[in-house]
Design a protein around this motif. Structure first.
Motif, PDB file in Angstrom:
ATOM      1  N   TRP A  96       0.879  -1.221   0.232  1.00  0.00           N
ATOM      2  CA  TRP A  96       0.016   0.061  -0.169  1.00  0.00           C
ATOM      3  C   TRP A  96       0.988   1.111  -0.353  1.00  0.00           C
ATOM      4  CZ3 TRP A  96      -4.171   1.599  -1.720  1.00  0.00           C
ATOM      5  CH2 TRP A  96      -4.824   2.738  -1.156  1.00  0.00           C
ATOM      6  N   ALA A  97       0.540   2.321  -0.653  1.00  0.00           N
ATOM      7  CA  ALA A  97       1.416   3.460  -0.764  1.00  0.00           C
ATOM      8  C   ALA A  97       0.771   4.875  -0.202  1.00  0.00           C
ATOM      9  CB  ALA A  97       1.710   3.559  -2.181  1.00  0.00           C
ATOM     10  N   ALA A  98       1.350   5.743   0.115  1.00  0.00           N
ATOM     11  CA  ALA A  98       0.607   6.970   0.448  1.00  0.00           C
ATOM     12  C   ALA A  98       1.662   8.177   0.328  1.00  0.00           C
ATOM     13  CB  ALA A  98       0.174   6.851   2.077  1.00  0.00           C
ATOM     14  N   ASN A  99       1.470   9.239   0.759  1.00  0.00           N
ATOM     15  CA  ASN A  99       2.020  10.478   0.702  1.00  0.00           C
ATOM     16  C   ASN A  99       3.176  10.330   1.798  1.00  0.00           C
ATOM     17  OD1 ASN A  99       0.633  11.947  -1.607  1.00  0.00           O
ATOM     18  ND2 ASN A  99      -0.744  11.540  -0.421  1.00  0.00           N
ATOM     19  N   GLY A 100       4.191   9.833   1.708  1.00  0.00           N
ATOM     20  CA  GLY A 100       5.428   9.891   2.743  1.00  0.00           C
ATOM     21  C   GLY A 100       4.763   8.547   3.585  1.00  0.00           C
ATOM     22  N   SER A 101       5.592   7.994   4.303  1.00  0.00           N
ATOM     23  CA  SER A 101       5.449   7.026   5.249  1.00  0.00           C
ATOM     24  C   SER A 101       4.632   7.655   6.725  1.00  0.00           C
ATOM     25  CB  SER A 101       6.516   6.019   5.808  1.00  0.00           C
ATOM     26  OG  SER A 101       7.556   6.769   6.011  1.00  0.00           O
ATOM     27  N   ASN A 102       4.755   8.873   6.829  1.00  0.00           N
ATOM     28  CA  ASN A 102       3.730   9.439   7.965  1.00  0.00           C
ATOM     29  C   ASN A 102       2.462   9.157   7.624  1.00  0.00           C
ATOM     30  OD1 ASN A 102       5.854  10.746   9.463  1.00  0.00           O
ATOM     31  ND2 ASN A 102       5.837  12.299   8.138  1.00  0.00           N
ATOM     32  N   GLU A 103       1.871   9.271   6.297  1.00  0.00           N
ATOM     33  CA  GLU A 103       0.597   9.094   6.190  1.00  0.00           C
ATOM     34  C   GLU A 103       0.308   7.504   6.099  1.00  0.00           C
ATOM     35  OE1 GLU A 103      -0.867  10.014   2.186  1.00  0.00           O
ATOM     36  OE2 GLU A 103      -2.953  10.293   2.884  1.00  0.00           O
ATOM     37  N   ILE A 104       1.370   6.746   5.767  1.00  0.00           N
ATOM     38  CA  ILE A 104       0.807   5.328   5.978  1.00  0.00           C
ATOM     39  C   ILE A 104       0.854   4.905   7.693  1.00  0.00           C
ATOM     40  CG2 ILE A 104       2.455   2.947   6.243  1.00  0.00           C
ATOM     41  CD1 ILE A 104       1.357   3.510   3.324  1.00  0.00           C
ATOM     42  N   LEU A 105       1.425   5.713   8.379  1.00  0.00           N
ATOM     43  CA  LEU A 105       1.437   5.312   9.838  1.00  0.00           C
ATOM     44  C   LEU A 105      -0.010   5.882  10.188  1.00  0.00           C
ATOM     45  CD1 LEU A 105       5.146   6.388  10.748  1.00  0.00           C
ATOM     46  CD2 LEU A 105       4.369   3.948  10.383  1.00  0.00           C
ATOM     47  N   GLN A 106      -0.181   7.025   9.873  1.00  0.00           N
ATOM     48  CA  GLN A 106      -1.385   7.924  10.207  1.00  0.00           C
ATOM     49  C   GLN A 106      -2.811   6.880   9.911  1.00  0.00           C
ATOM     50  OE1 GLN A 106      -2.704  12.064  10.285  1.00  0.00           O
ATOM     51  NE2 GLN A 106      -3.680  11.515   8.451  1.00  0.00           N
ATOM     52  N   GLN A 107      -2.632   6.459   8.572  1.00  0.00           N
ATOM     53  CA  GLN A 107      -3.726   5.427   8.233  1.00  0.00           C
ATOM     54  C   GLN A 107      -3.813   4.107   9.113  1.00  0.00           C
ATOM     55  OE1 GLN A 107      -2.910   4.768   4.005  1.00  0.00           O
ATOM     56  NE2 GLN A 107      -3.902   6.711   3.447  1.00  0.00           N
ATOM     57  N   ILE A 108      -2.779   3.734   9.243  1.00  0.00           N
ATOM     58  CA  ILE A 108      -2.610   2.551  10.297  1.00  0.00           C
ATOM     59  C   ILE A 108      -3.376   2.829  11.456  1.00  0.00           C
ATOM     60  CG2 ILE A 108      -1.153   0.952  11.772  1.00  0.00           C
ATOM     61  CD1 ILE A 108       0.895   1.085   9.341  1.00  0.00           C
ATOM     62  N   LEU A 109      -2.918   4.103  12.311  1.00  0.00           N
ATOM     63  CA  LEU A 109      -3.868   4.339  13.595  1.00  0.00           C
ATOM     64  C   LEU A 109      -5.109   4.529  13.349  1.00  0.00           C
ATOM     65  CD1 LEU A 109      -0.907   6.159  15.753  1.00  0.00           C
ATOM     66  CD2 LEU A 109      -1.685   3.642  15.651  1.00  0.00           C
ATOM     67  N   GLN A 110      -5.452   5.121  12.369  1.00  0.00           N
ATOM     68  CA  GLN A 110      -6.789   5.433  11.996  1.00  0.00           C
ATOM     69  C   GLN A 110      -7.604   4.376  11.926  1.00  0.00           C
ATOM     70  OE1 GLN A 110      -6.342   7.969   8.240  1.00  0.00           O
ATOM     71  NE2 GLN A 110      -7.327   9.659   9.285  1.00  0.00           N
ATOM     72  N   ALA A 111      -6.981   3.240  11.510  1.00  0.00           N
ATOM     73  CA  ALA A 111      -7.872   1.918  11.418  1.00  0.00           C
ATOM     74  C   ALA A 111      -7.576   0.962  12.372  1.00  0.00           C
ATOM     75  CB  ALA A 111      -7.345   1.077  10.053  1.00  0.00           C
ATOM     76  N   PHE A 112      -6.457   1.002  13.112  1.00  0.00           N
ATOM     77  CA  PHE A 112      -6.176   0.099  14.148  1.00  0.00           C
ATOM     78  C   PHE A 112      -6.021   0.567  15.437  1.00  0.00           C
ATOM     79  CE2 PHE A 112      -4.718  -1.989  10.117  1.00  0.00           C
ATOM     80  CZ  PHE A 112      -5.623  -3.033  10.257  1.00  0.00           C
ATOM     81  N   GLY A 113      -5.704   1.899  15.610  1.00  0.00           N
ATOM     82  CA  GLY A 113      -5.750   2.661  16.819  1.00  0.00           C
ATOM     83  C   GLY A 113      -6.978   3.677  17.025  1.00  0.00           C
TER      84      GLY A 113
END
Ligand code: PMP
Length: 369
Positions: A96-113
């Motif tokens: 999966w790709a996003a605007n920098g890994s910061n956005e990746i990490l944010q999406q992870i916490l939006q879904a799992f945090g």
């Protein structure tokens, strides 16, 4: 009501939990030697620049249409790169790709945090992890490293059992300290964690340790590996981060990603940059060798240097890190004060930049060690 220009942040109906916080921000100063944000110091080679320009021009012809929402071609290219780099078979479904890994990490916490959930990290580590936790209203649980900044994995595994975080961040190599973890340690942490473990591998290309991607087949129900093109790939300005995980994780992130989050220009430029991966990544060996040279020179000048597996080193022991940071700046060298008492972090630059840093270090050492 006051004029818009006189409205202060305190006057706004800002979320109570965001009041008084400061945004993430490394100073962006125009100085000759910038060694503060762990970028690759080598600009993209002319053939990569030309290829990006061609790809972006082509994409520009269809800018009236939304981009591929699933970024499938780019994810396929990332899968091919990461499979090649790790020897682990991966397809677009794992990426999966996003605007920098910061956005990746944010999406992870939006879904799992999120509210009622916790995320744990071993500090000092990447300062955006708790900031993204705050933004997603995930309770942050700081866990310690040893005094030498290495991770006591047995103790860490115990803490995971004790605290049961929904998401655990393990940064390897760790920013800002530089140490990486061997695969057995990562396996032990993932096995101990009741929730998801995100291995943040922003600096993986510089590391002598294998990627946690090797554990995905076995532990894909609780492991996500986050990567970026901002560091080794010399693509920080392109903003492209990605993850490797089980396809179900990628499916889950679709629930929180904004539609069309990756612009057609970003997708085209990243694919073009990936076509030149081999040439770009040739700089990794040079930078690792320079890192070891800089570390040795610093040790010889009386600094203590934390052993690093990344493209930066954490250096001490300054009497006053803030004063030392200014002393470097006065000499035209921008380094990073990461808030660890007595320490500064310096990115490995070109040999010329490193020389400038080492020359400044001799002077700074005389006054600030
Ligand atoms: N993770 C770590 C450990 C980092 O150091 C950084 C950049 N400083 C990032 C993630 C985010 O980088 P980017 O958003 O540019 O991919």
């Amino acid at each position: 009501a006051p004029a818009a220009g006189r409205v202060r942040m305190e006057d706004l109906p800002l979320r109570a939990d965001l009041r008084g916080r400061t945004p993430y921000g490394a100073p962006q100063l125009d100085v000759p030697v910038r060694l503060n944000t762990n970028e690759n110091p080598y600009p993209p080679p002319p053939e990569l620049v030309a290829d990006v320009a061609r790809a972006v021009e082509k994409a520009a012809r269809t800018l009236h249409r939304y981009p591929d929402r699933d970024a499938l071609a780019l994810r396929g290219d990332l899968a091919a790169y990461l499979s090649g780099a790790t020897g682990v078979p991966l397809t677009a479904a794992n990426l999966w790709a996003a605007n920098g890994s910061n956005e990746i990490l944010q999406q992870i916490l939006q879904a799992f945090g999120g509210p009622g959930r916790t995320a744990l990290g071993f500090e000092p580590s990447y300062s955006m992890h708790p900031i993204i936790a705050a933004g997603t209203r995930t309770e942050w649980v700081p866990a310690p490293r040893r005094a030498d900044f290495s991770l006591d994995v047995a103790r860490a595994a115990e803490l995971l059992v004790e605290h049961r975080p929904d998401v655990t961040f393990v940064t390897s190599p760790n920013n800002p300290t530089g140490q990486s973890l061997p695969l057995e340690d990562l396996r032990r942490l993932v096995e101990s964690a009741p929730g998801l473990v995100v291995v943040d591998e922003a600096y993986a290309e510089f590391s002598s340790q294998p990627s946690a991607v090797a554990l995905l087949d076995e532990l894909g129900h609780k492991l996500i590996v986050s990567r970026t093109m901002s560091k080794a790939f010399a693509f920080a300005g392109g903003r492209l981060g990605y993850l490797a995980a089980a396809p179900a994780v990628v499916d889950a992130l679709q629930l929180v990603r904004l539609p069309y989050h990756l612009s057609a220009l970003t997708q085209a430029a990243a694919r073009a940059a990936l076509r030149h991966a081999e040439r770009t990544l040739a700089s990794v060996h040079r930078l690792s060798a320079e890192r070891d040279r800089v570390a040795e020179a610093l040790s010889g000048t009386g600094f203590s240097v934390v052993p690093s597996d990344a493209n930066f080193v954490l250096v001490g022991r300054f009497a006053d890190a803030d004063a030392a940071w200014r002393a470097y700046l006065d000499r035209g060298v921008l380094v990073r004060d990461v808030g660890i008492p007595g320490h500064l972090r310096v990115t490995v630059g070109t040999p010329e930049e490193n020389e400038a840093f080492l020359a400044a270090s001799k002077e700074v050492a005389a006054e600030h060690l």
